[in-house]
Write an enzyme that holds these catalytic residues in place. Structure first.
Site, PDB file in Angstrom:
ATOM      1  N   ASP A   8       9.745  11.118  12.495  1.00  0.00           N
ATOM      2  CA  ASP A   8       8.637  11.551  11.636  1.00  0.00           C
ATOM      3  C   ASP A   8       8.756  10.898  10.269  1.00  0.00           C
ATOM      4  O   ASP A   8       9.850  10.736   9.738  1.00  0.00           O
ATOM      5  CB  ASP A   8       8.637  13.074  11.495  1.00  0.00           C
ATOM      6  CG  ASP A   8       9.873  13.606  10.798  1.00  0.00           C
ATOM      7  OD1 ASP A   8       9.779  13.982   9.610  1.00  0.00           O
ATOM      8  OD2 ASP A   8      10.957  13.632  11.423  1.00  0.00           O
ATOM      9  N   SER A   9       7.625  10.506   9.707  1.00  0.00           N
ATOM     10  CA  SER A   9       7.537   9.942   8.368  1.00  0.00           C
ATOM     11  C   SER A   9       8.427   8.702   8.257  1.00  0.00           C
ATOM     12  O   SER A   9       8.223   7.722   8.969  1.00  0.00           O
ATOM     13  CB  SER A   9       7.902  11.017   7.336  1.00  0.00           C
ATOM     14  OG  SER A   9       7.550  10.612   6.036  1.00  0.00           O
ATOM     15  N   ALA A  10       9.440   8.721   7.381  1.00  0.00           N
ATOM     16  CA  ALA A  10      10.371   7.593   7.304  1.00  0.00           C
ATOM     17  C   ALA A  10      11.046   7.365   8.649  1.00  0.00           C
ATOM     18  O   ALA A  10      11.300   6.223   9.057  1.00  0.00           O
ATOM     19  CB  ALA A  10      11.418   7.852   6.229  1.00  0.00           C
ATOM     20  N   GLY A  34       9.664   7.908  11.493  1.00  0.00           N
ATOM     21  CA  GLY A  34       8.689   7.249  12.344  1.00  0.00           C
ATOM     22  C   GLY A  34       8.722   5.744  12.143  1.00  0.00           C
ATOM     23  O   GLY A  34       8.573   4.970  13.093  1.00  0.00           O
ATOM     24  N   TYR A  57       5.465  10.429  14.518  1.00  0.00           N
ATOM     25  CA  TYR A  57       4.756  11.504  13.834  1.00  0.00           C
ATOM     26  C   TYR A  57       4.542  11.109  12.374  1.00  0.00           C
ATOM     27  O   TYR A  57       5.493  10.895  11.626  1.00  0.00           O
ATOM     28  CB  TYR A  57       5.563  12.798  13.911  1.00  0.00           C
ATOM     29  CG  TYR A  57       5.938  13.208  15.322  1.00  0.00           C
ATOM     30  CD1 TYR A  57       4.996  13.726  16.211  1.00  0.00           C
ATOM     31  CD2 TYR A  57       7.255  13.080  15.777  1.00  0.00           C
ATOM     32  CE1 TYR A  57       5.332  14.108  17.493  1.00  0.00           C
ATOM     33  CE2 TYR A  57       7.611  13.466  17.066  1.00  0.00           C
ATOM     34  CZ  TYR A  57       6.650  13.972  17.920  1.00  0.00           C
ATOM     35  OH  TYR A  57       7.002  14.338  19.190  1.00  0.00           O
TER      36      TYR A  57
END
Length: 400
Positions: free
Chosen positions: A184-186, A188, A212
């Site tokens: 997720d985020s970084a 991801g 995500y």
């Protein structure tokens, strides 16, 4: 007499509900658009520091629910993951107790690539839920963080952890033919560039990538959502994004590396099928959806879903946000179809907009939001009272 008491009580209750609704409505009204009540209450709690989540990631405890594993017994274990430079990384594994030939998901946590913003502990609820829902072995990787460790250290750690997991697959009860990266985020970003690195360097063949709300470019692209939702009210601010970029990639030339900016610099061809979740109120929404288009144009099967009414990081709140649970379930359904070699994308490509909960689920969300609002108002009143007491005591001591 009883009738008068009942009538008065009823009027007081109605008045209280009206006042409460006005508070919630006020919190939900923003210059960027109206928020669902549950999202508004969570953001109000965090932005006003009425409830301070651990390292800004775990959900407020007053709204936390419980997980259900569906009756499957799971084992939870801390790991030590050796990497190529001789360092040992911390890891966390959740797996079915009777795991045999199970899929293996290597998970990379979010947190802006920086120390103090995320780790394997702050994201353990996501990893645990992903394992329960997929009946897969899920391993969370504690890659090294900026500012002490700059690019490409996190990428190298992520890839080395994938190689280690692949080598240990059978011993862990997993299958080398069912390897998946997720984040997720970084995280991801790290998941998709790890998939690129595996392709480029002849690494493990990956079945899928679950991304995500991923960060996909470090370049200063004119992206509407980066400006519109980056004021700091939606759990990710422009200040944090710039700090992350300066810390993780201190040299601008790094931004041109495909393992930093996969949207602009990477090649999607021959990458594994991708599930990409984006959030309506998220500075990273545009770049996540552009990356989905890029993969599709380069003939990578993609399922991209925009979840309405939620903010960046909403998956961390899946215990209290139905939309978070939907995103987990959608990604697991995608994974299941991919593992069974079924078609994972339609003839055309589009961003699917996942609407907010409706019916009984919506009623439950609204009820829980207003219960949460009562709690927050109580916290605020208690804080004001404590400050008044402290001020009074200080004034008395000065008079003496």
């Amino acid at each position: 007499m009883k009738r008068k008491i009942f009538s008065a009580s009823f009027k007081i209750a109605i008045g209280f509900c009206i006042i409460l609704s006005s508070f919630v409505s006020g919190w939900a009204t923003t210059s960027e658009g109206d928020l669902p009540s549950k999202t508004a209450v969570i953001l109000h709690a965090i932005n006003n520091q009425l409830v301070i989540p651990d390292e800004q990631l775990t959900p407020p405890s007053f709204l936390t629910g419980s997980n259900a594993s569906g009756g499957t017994a799971f084992e939870h274990e801390s790991l030590q993951i050796p990497v190529s430079d001789g360092t040992v990384l911390p890891g966390r594994m959740h797996r079915p107790a009777d795991a045999e030939n199970a899929p293996i998901i290597v998970y990379y946590h979010g947190g802006a690539f920086m120390e103090g913003y995320g780790n394997i502990h702050t994201h353990d609820n996501i990893v645990r839920a992903l394992a329960y829902r997929s009946n897969a072995i899920v391993i969370s990787v504690g890659y090294r963080l900026a500012p002490e460790h700059v690019f490409p250290k996190a990428v190298d750690d992520s890839y080395d952890a994938l190689l280690w997991t692949y080598e240990q697959a059978e011993e862990l009860g997993g299958s080398k033919e069912k390897m998946v990266v997720a984040g997720d985020s970084a995280g991801g970003n790290l998941a998709t560039v790890t998939a690129m690195k595996a392709r480029n360097e002849g690494g493990p063949d990956l079945t899928a990538q679950l991304l995500y709300y991923p960060l996909t470019t470090f370049h200063d692209r004119p992206l509407e959502t980066r400006d519109k939702y980056a004021g700091g009210n939606y759990l990710l601010s422009k200040t944090v994004m710039e700090k992350a970029r300066d810390s993780y990639t201190p040299g601008e030339e790094m931004w041109e590396n495909p393992y930093v900016s996969p949207l602009d610099e990477g090649v999607g061809e021959d990458l594994p099928p991708a599930f990409i979740a984006t959030a309506e109120f998220d500075p990273l929404r545009d770049e996540g959806e552009l990356y989905a288009h890029k993969l599709h144009e380069e003939e990578v099967p993609v399922e991209a879903i925009r979840y309405e009414g939620v903010m960046h990081g909403f998956l961390s709140f899946y215990e209290v946000l139905a939309t978070g649970r939907h995103a987990l379930d959608d990604s697991v359904a995608f994974l299941d179809r991919t593992l069974k070699d079924k078609q994972v994308a339609g003839a055309g490509f589009r961003i699917i907009e996942r609407e907010q909960p409706t019916g009984f689920e919506r009623l439950r969300e609204e009820t829980e939001a207003h219960v949460g609002a009562v709690y927050l108002l109580g916290l605020h009143a208690q804080r004001q009272f404590d400050q008044w007491v402290e001020t009074s005591l200080l004034a008395d001591s000065e008079e003496e």
